[in-house]
Scaffold this active site. Sequence first.
Site, PDB file in Angstrom:
ATOM      1  CB  VAL A  29      -0.995  -3.056   0.288  1.00  0.00           C
ATOM      2  CG1 VAL A  29      -0.025  -3.628   1.114  1.00  0.00           C
ATOM      3  CG2 VAL A  29      -1.009  -3.284  -1.107  1.00  0.00           C
ATOM      4  CE  LYS A  47       5.645   0.886 -14.078  1.00  0.00           C
ATOM      5  NZ  LYS A  47       5.336   0.311 -12.776  1.00  0.00           N
TER       6      LYS A  47
HETATM    7  P1  NAD Z   1      -4.990   1.652  -2.513  1.00  0.00           P
HETATM    8  O1  NAD Z   1      -5.607   2.767  -3.402  1.00  0.00           O
HETATM    9  O2  NAD Z   1      -6.149   0.343  -2.466  1.00  0.00           O
HETATM   10  O3  NAD Z   1      -4.826   2.209  -1.196  1.00  0.00           O
HETATM   11  C1  NAD Z   1      -4.037   3.374  -0.664  1.00  0.00           C
HETATM   12  C2  NAD Z   1      -5.137   3.774   0.396  1.00  0.00           C
HETATM   13  O4  NAD Z   1      -4.696   5.060   0.876  1.00  0.00           O
HETATM   14  C3  NAD Z   1      -6.575   4.190   0.077  1.00  0.00           C
HETATM   15  O5  NAD Z   1      -7.553   3.687   0.866  1.00  0.00           O
HETATM   16  C4  NAD Z   1      -6.650   5.942   0.279  1.00  0.00           C
HETATM   17  O6  NAD Z   1      -7.841   6.347   0.381  1.00  0.00           O
HETATM   18  C5  NAD Z   1      -5.643   6.097   1.205  1.00  0.00           C
HETATM   19  N1  NAD Z   1      -5.068   7.285   1.245  1.00  0.00           N
HETATM   20  C6  NAD Z   1      -4.451   8.204   0.221  1.00  0.00           C
HETATM   21  N2  NAD Z   1      -4.029   9.224   0.641  1.00  0.00           N
HETATM   22  C7  NAD Z   1      -4.023   9.283   1.857  1.00  0.00           C
HETATM   23  C8  NAD Z   1      -3.715  10.189   3.226  1.00  0.00           C
HETATM   24  N3  NAD Z   1      -3.001  11.198   2.687  1.00  0.00           N
HETATM   25  N4  NAD Z   1      -3.795   9.705   4.234  1.00  0.00           N
HETATM   26  C9  NAD Z   1      -4.228   8.726   4.359  1.00  0.00           C
HETATM   27  N5  NAD Z   1      -4.719   7.733   3.575  1.00  0.00           N
HETATM   28  C10 NAD Z   1      -4.650   7.975   2.361  1.00  0.00           C
HETATM   29  O7  NAD Z   1      -3.625   1.120  -2.777  1.00  0.00           O
HETATM   30  P2  NAD Z   1      -2.644  -0.196  -2.612  1.00  0.00           P
HETATM   31  O8  NAD Z   1      -2.812  -1.021  -3.796  1.00  0.00           O
HETATM   32  O9  NAD Z   1      -3.257  -0.532  -1.375  1.00  0.00           O
HETATM   33  O10 NAD Z   1      -1.254   0.510  -2.762  1.00  0.00           O
HETATM   34  C11 NAD Z   1      -0.754   1.427  -1.681  1.00  0.00           C
HETATM   35  C12 NAD Z   1       0.712   1.626  -2.026  1.00  0.00           C
HETATM   36  O11 NAD Z   1       1.447   0.729  -2.056  1.00  0.00           O
HETATM   37  C13 NAD Z   1       0.642   2.439  -3.383  1.00  0.00           C
HETATM   38  O12 NAD Z   1       1.705   3.635  -3.326  1.00  0.00           O
HETATM   39  C14 NAD Z   1       1.086   1.589  -4.266  1.00  0.00           C
HETATM   40  O13 NAD Z   1       2.019   2.100  -5.369  1.00  0.00           O
HETATM   41  C15 NAD Z   1       1.995   0.754  -3.384  1.00  0.00           C
HETATM   42  N6  NAD Z   1       2.304  -0.805  -4.022  1.00  0.00           N
HETATM   43  C16 NAD Z   1       1.003  -1.397  -3.944  1.00  0.00           C
HETATM   44  C17 NAD Z   1       1.084  -2.662  -4.429  1.00  0.00           C
HETATM   45  C18 NAD Z   1       0.176  -3.750  -4.535  1.00  0.00           C
HETATM   46  O14 NAD Z   1       0.431  -5.052  -4.531  1.00  0.00           O
HETATM   47  N7  NAD Z   1      -1.278  -3.559  -4.627  1.00  0.00           N
HETATM   48  C19 NAD Z   1       2.436  -3.204  -4.627  1.00  0.00           C
HETATM   49  C20 NAD Z   1       3.771  -2.456  -4.644  1.00  0.00           C
HETATM   50  C21 NAD Z   1       3.511  -1.010  -3.905  1.00  0.00           C
END
Ligand code: NAD
Length: 358
Positions: free
Chosen positions: A187, A83
């Site tokens: 996601v 990382k």
């Molecule tokens: P994203 O930012 O697109 O979605 C996260 C969503 O959560 C947003 O819509 C946001 O408004 C919402 N949110 C934030 N705080 C909140 C709360 N207190 N209550 C309810 N909703 C809330 O992110 P993502 O890419 O969908 O990723 C989501 C999680 O998964 C993150 O922790 C990320 O690190 C992890 N992750 C993502 C991937 C990927 O491929 N995108 C891969 C591995 C891990």
Amino acid sequence: MEHTTLFGGIVHYEHEQVMLCHDKHTGLKAIIAIHNTVLGPALGGTRMWQYANDLEALEDVLRLSRGMTYKASLAGLNLGGGKAVIIGDPRKDKNEAFMRRYGKFVHNLGGKYITAEDVGTTTKDMEYIHMETPYVAGIPESMGGSGDPSPFTAYGVYMGMKAAAKYKWGKDSLQGKKISIQGAGSVGFHIIEHLTKEGAVIYFTDIFEDKIKNVQKHFSEAIYVKPEEIYSLPVDIYSPSALGATVNDETIPQLKCEIITGCANNQLKDELKHAQMLKERDILYAPDYLVNAGGLINVYSELNGYNRKRVLEQCEYIYTIAMNVFEEAYTKNITTAQSANELAEKRIQSIANNKLYR
Ligand code: NAD
């Protein structure tokens, strides 16, 4: 544990190599951490963040890179863990020259570290890095990259959820199961899509109106609940898919679910303590870094000539690995978080032993 010396964390987390990068012309300050390369080159994103101080940045990159080693190992990928962090404000401090200079540092490692997008960096930044080095993944589809990882991450989470259902209830069908999803982002949206197709009853929450409307537009049967209501809902499965540390001292007593499976990183605020609390409450926890490995699997495929079918097959394999994690935890009477860690370490150790005999 916070470390207060340069080598404190490096020794504690058992890193192979850590590179400090500095460039006076662009103002670049970055740390690249290579945790373990037994299984292959260390792959992990570059995060850009305004850290309070340099030691905080170091601690973050050490922990994150170690996490990547475990994630790649458990997913069965031939990748090590790495990382990088760039210290600065992603909205103000970066530009083409800055990212290309950083790309040269990545290149100097000769492929031992492969970078990708993370918090504070974008696909555009990956394009700049790609101008200086081939050791970058997650470039846009138009440049031969693998594109948005979110649908694959969601597919892996869905597979992990089905495995948990099979282990808990003897059947992996999610039809009619009540499932709450916290976060309807990139996601979460796709998780809802899979679950809707299978006939699950969806409860979801988000803090942004556009995300809520988007789900309601595509899946009219999904039921919106307020963010603070998500923990105490009487559901079969809770899916933390927004932010980390939502499984903690305050929320665990409220939970009424039997399974936790979501995409958020670091769902357990304190891995040891909260995994144990879930075990005592007989809530089956599917380890986050296993079920959310779909994105990494997708990026990994880019390195060997992108193959979508192969990516989907590897995401499906998360089901099998999750079953192994659950069974091992049961046999040894340990938490699923511990059994995941042990399986990841065992694979690295066995491949390291093989290499000794080459
Ligand atoms: P994203 O930012 O697109 O979605 C996260 C969503 O959560 C947003 O819509 C946001 O408004 C919402 N949110 C934030 N705080 C909140 C709360 N207190 N209550 C309810 N909703 C809330 O992110 P993502 O890419 O969908 O990723 C989501 C999680 O998964 C993150 O922790 C990320 O690190 C992890 N992750 C993502 C991937 C990927 O491929 N995108 C891969 C591995 C891990």
